[in-house]
Design a protein around this motif. Structure first.
Motif, PDB file in Angstrom:
ATOM      1  N   ALA A 117      11.373   5.542   6.998  1.00  0.00           N
ATOM      2  CA  ALA A 117      10.556   6.447   7.021  1.00  0.00           C
ATOM      3  C   ALA A 117      11.204   7.696   7.217  1.00  0.00           C
ATOM      4  N   GLU A 118      11.907   8.235   8.507  1.00  0.00           N
ATOM      5  CA  GLU A 118      12.779   9.436   8.359  1.00  0.00           C
ATOM      6  C   GLU A 118      13.212   9.762   7.135  1.00  0.00           C
ATOM      7  N   ILE A 119      14.174   9.378   6.252  1.00  0.00           N
ATOM      8  CA  ILE A 119      13.862   9.997   5.024  1.00  0.00           C
ATOM      9  C   ILE A 119      13.336   9.835   3.845  1.00  0.00           C
ATOM     10  N   ALA A 120      12.005   8.989   4.005  1.00  0.00           N
ATOM     11  CA  ALA A 120      10.628   9.187   2.932  1.00  0.00           C
ATOM     12  C   ALA A 120      10.139  10.932   3.435  1.00  0.00           C
ATOM     13  N   GLY A 140       1.148  -1.574  -0.040  1.00  0.00           N
ATOM     14  CA  GLY A 140      -0.547  -0.446  -0.025  1.00  0.00           C
ATOM     15  C   GLY A 140       0.721   1.181   0.129  1.00  0.00           C
ATOM     16  N   ALA A 141       1.786   1.632   0.666  1.00  0.00           N
ATOM     17  CA  ALA A 141       2.986   2.480   0.289  1.00  0.00           C
ATOM     18  C   ALA A 141       3.412   2.714  -0.958  1.00  0.00           C
ATOM     19  N   LEU A 142       2.964   1.792  -1.631  1.00  0.00           N
ATOM     20  CA  LEU A 142       3.486   1.897  -2.919  1.00  0.00           C
ATOM     21  C   LEU A 142       1.709   2.669  -3.934  1.00  0.00           C
ATOM     22  N   ALA A 143       1.147   1.542  -3.909  1.00  0.00           N
ATOM     23  CA  ALA A 143      -0.339   1.918  -4.585  1.00  0.00           C
ATOM     24  C   ALA A 143      -0.840   2.879  -3.664  1.00  0.00           C
ATOM     25  N   GLY A 144      -0.915   3.209  -3.085  1.00  0.00           N
ATOM     26  CA  GLY A 144      -1.780   4.693  -1.825  1.00  0.00           C
ATOM     27  C   GLY A 144      -0.500   5.770  -3.077  1.00  0.00           C
ATOM     28  N   TRP A 145       0.630   6.127  -2.942  1.00  0.00           N
ATOM     29  CA  TRP A 145       1.126   6.954  -4.388  1.00  0.00           C
ATOM     30  C   TRP A 145       1.515   7.353  -5.491  1.00  0.00           C
ATOM     31  N   ALA A 146       1.215   6.108  -5.680  1.00  0.00           N
ATOM     32  CA  ALA A 146       0.634   5.437  -7.141  1.00  0.00           C
ATOM     33  C   ALA A 146      -0.480   6.276  -8.032  1.00  0.00           C
ATOM     34  N   ALA A 147      -1.334   6.099  -7.354  1.00  0.00           N
ATOM     35  CA  ALA A 147      -3.559   6.189  -6.226  1.00  0.00           C
ATOM     36  C   ALA A 147      -2.904   7.381  -6.608  1.00  0.00           C
ATOM     37  N   LEU A 194       5.463   6.664  -9.478  1.00  0.00           N
ATOM     38  CA  LEU A 194       6.089   6.464  -8.257  1.00  0.00           C
ATOM     39  C   LEU A 194       7.062   7.458  -8.202  1.00  0.00           C
ATOM     40  N   ALA A 195       7.939   7.325  -6.699  1.00  0.00           N
ATOM     41  CA  ALA A 195       9.015   8.334  -6.543  1.00  0.00           C
ATOM     42  C   ALA A 195       9.943   7.429  -5.169  1.00  0.00           C
ATOM     43  N   ALA A 196      11.043   8.566  -4.894  1.00  0.00           N
ATOM     44  CA  ALA A 196      11.750   8.176  -4.230  1.00  0.00           C
ATOM     45  C   ALA A 196      10.774   7.941  -2.577  1.00  0.00           C
ATOM     46  N   PRO A 197      10.223   9.202  -2.109  1.00  0.00           N
ATOM     47  CA  PRO A 197       9.902   9.457  -1.039  1.00  0.00           C
ATOM     48  C   PRO A 197       8.894   7.407  -0.465  1.00  0.00           C
ATOM     49  N   ALA A 198       7.793   7.609  -1.359  1.00  0.00           N
ATOM     50  CA  ALA A 198       7.385   6.092  -1.923  1.00  0.00           C
ATOM     51  C   ALA A 198       7.782   4.336  -1.180  1.00  0.00           C
ATOM     52  N   PHE A 199       9.730   5.077  -2.328  1.00  0.00           N
ATOM     53  CA  PHE A 199      10.340   3.323  -1.531  1.00  0.00           C
ATOM     54  C   PHE A 199      10.782   3.101  -0.651  1.00  0.00           C
ATOM     55  N   SER A 256      10.199   0.808   4.755  1.00  0.00           N
ATOM     56  CA  SER A 256      10.484   1.416   6.770  1.00  0.00           C
ATOM     57  C   SER A 256       9.006   0.225   7.079  1.00  0.00           C
ATOM     58  N   SER A 257       7.833   0.356   6.655  1.00  0.00           N
ATOM     59  CA  SER A 257       7.058  -0.719   6.271  1.00  0.00           C
ATOM     60  C   SER A 257       7.455  -2.109   6.176  1.00  0.00           C
ATOM     61  N   ILE A 258       8.122  -2.693   5.334  1.00  0.00           N
ATOM     62  CA  ILE A 258       8.493  -3.848   5.238  1.00  0.00           C
ATOM     63  C   ILE A 258       9.542  -4.314   6.879  1.00  0.00           C
ATOM     64  N   ALA A 259      10.563  -3.482   7.251  1.00  0.00           N
ATOM     65  CA  ALA A 259      11.289  -3.826   8.489  1.00  0.00           C
ATOM     66  C   ALA A 259       9.973  -3.732   9.467  1.00  0.00           C
ATOM     67  N   TRP A 260       9.329  -2.552   9.958  1.00  0.00           N
ATOM     68  CA  TRP A 260       7.784  -2.867  10.256  1.00  0.00           C
ATOM     69  C   TRP A 260       7.320  -4.112  10.753  1.00  0.00           C
ATOM     70  N   THR A 261       7.105  -4.602   9.505  1.00  0.00           N
ATOM     71  CA  THR A 261       6.090  -5.898   9.333  1.00  0.00           C
ATOM     72  C   THR A 261       6.967  -7.195   9.887  1.00  0.00           C
TER      73      THR A 261
END
Length: 317
Positions: free
Chosen positions: A249-252, A176-183, A188-193, A198-203
């Protein structure tokens, strides 16, 4: 031979379910489908939704625009539907293994309360709901969303072959971090990646905590997890993944030009993760489940900060 049955209490609520008056008011024959979709365990769809909300709001901040309410609602519907579909598919694949694990043997499929055919029909209905949401987005977002099916399909099989099924779950649950930005932006841009990383590490961190509940049964069933892999070092390992979560997340946020309100949300998110790490020391199964569930709130702390940041554009214009 007759299918195994559960007593009334077990039918109403599985060991790791959360009691909710709404589900108890539904007809009894609906209960197995509520459990298949994990509607009695809201942490799942909350964790799936949080990266999407954060991504949409981060894109709003990046584009200096106010919150996109309709898009947020669409992703809410999609998160509930696709969490249910993923769980149903996972239960279809794992129904034999689930029957060997104390925490999961009461689930609808291994307990015989829903047939594989019935679960498959229910899976199709949920996928059609998710498809409706997907087709409501722009073409690029539709393409991005379709690619999410790759990690979603692979994930249920990973614990048979690797000690890192949590990593594949991270790839799927963070999409969703990619899909939300794309929507929101059509690209897609660097903040989304960075938000996706960040979300992968959190999961990986929170699902490792979740897997603490199943360590003994997983060994008996011959399946793997990061909870087994990290062993006595689980607190340190989760702490490292949570550190990566906050850094990415801070980088994003910096790349998106986020301001004070968004960073306050990130700070609250980071404090919550630190609290989890401290509580994880010596955690038994009950505490591990409680810590895992608390991530439903944690993710929304970051989303709330980003939402507040984008809301400022409405207040000051």
């Amino acid at each position: 031979m007759a299918a195994p049955t559960l007593d009334a209490a077990a039918r109403a609520e599985l060991p790791d379910a959360q009691a909710h008056g709404l589900w108890r008011r539904l007809p009894s024959n609906w209960t197995p489908f509520v459990q298949l979709a994990r509607l009695d365990r809201p942490a799942g769809w909350q964790l799936l939704l949080a990266p999407s909300l954060s991504s949409i709001c981060l894109a709003d901040v990046y584009q200096l625009q106010t919150p996109s309410y309709w898009l947020l609602v669409l992703f809410l519907i999609g998160a509930v539907a696709m969490r249910g579909a993923g769980s149903t598919f996972n239960d279809l694949v794992d129904r034999k293994i689930d029957g060997q694990v104390e925490r999961t043997r009461g689930r609808p499929l291994p307990s015989g309360r829903v047939s594989p055919f019935g679960a498959t029909l229910f899976l199709v209905a949920q996928l059609l709901t998710g498809l409706f949401v997907l087709l409501s987005l722009n073409r690029f977002a539709i393409l991005v969303g379709l690619f999410s099916l790759i990690p979603v399909t692979i994930y249920p099989f990973m614990k048979r072959f690797t000690s890192w099924p949590q990593a594949m779950l991270g790839l799927a649950f963070s999409w969703g971090a990619l899909a939300g930005w794309a929507a929101q932006t059509g690209v897609l841009a660097a903040p989304a990646f960075w938000l996706y990383a960040s979300s992968i590490a959190w999961t990986i961190g929170y699902d490792t905590i979740y897997a603490v509940q199943d360590r003994k049964d997983d060994v008996a069933a011959g399946v793997r997890s990061t909870a087994l892999l990290f062993g006595e070092h689980i607190q340190l390992a989760v702490g490292l993944f949570y550190l990566v979560t906050v850094i990415c997340a801070e980088i994003a946020l910096v790349l998106a030009g986020a301001g004070l309100v968004a960073h306050l949300g990130l700070l609250a998110f980071a404090v919550h993760l630190v609290w989890q790490i401290r509580k994880l020391e010596g955690a038994d199964e009950a505490r591990a489940l409680k810590l895992f569930r608390s991530n439903g709130l944690a993710g929304f702390l970051l989303s709330a900060g980003l939402f507040g940041e984008s809301l400022l554009f409405y207040l000051v214009r």
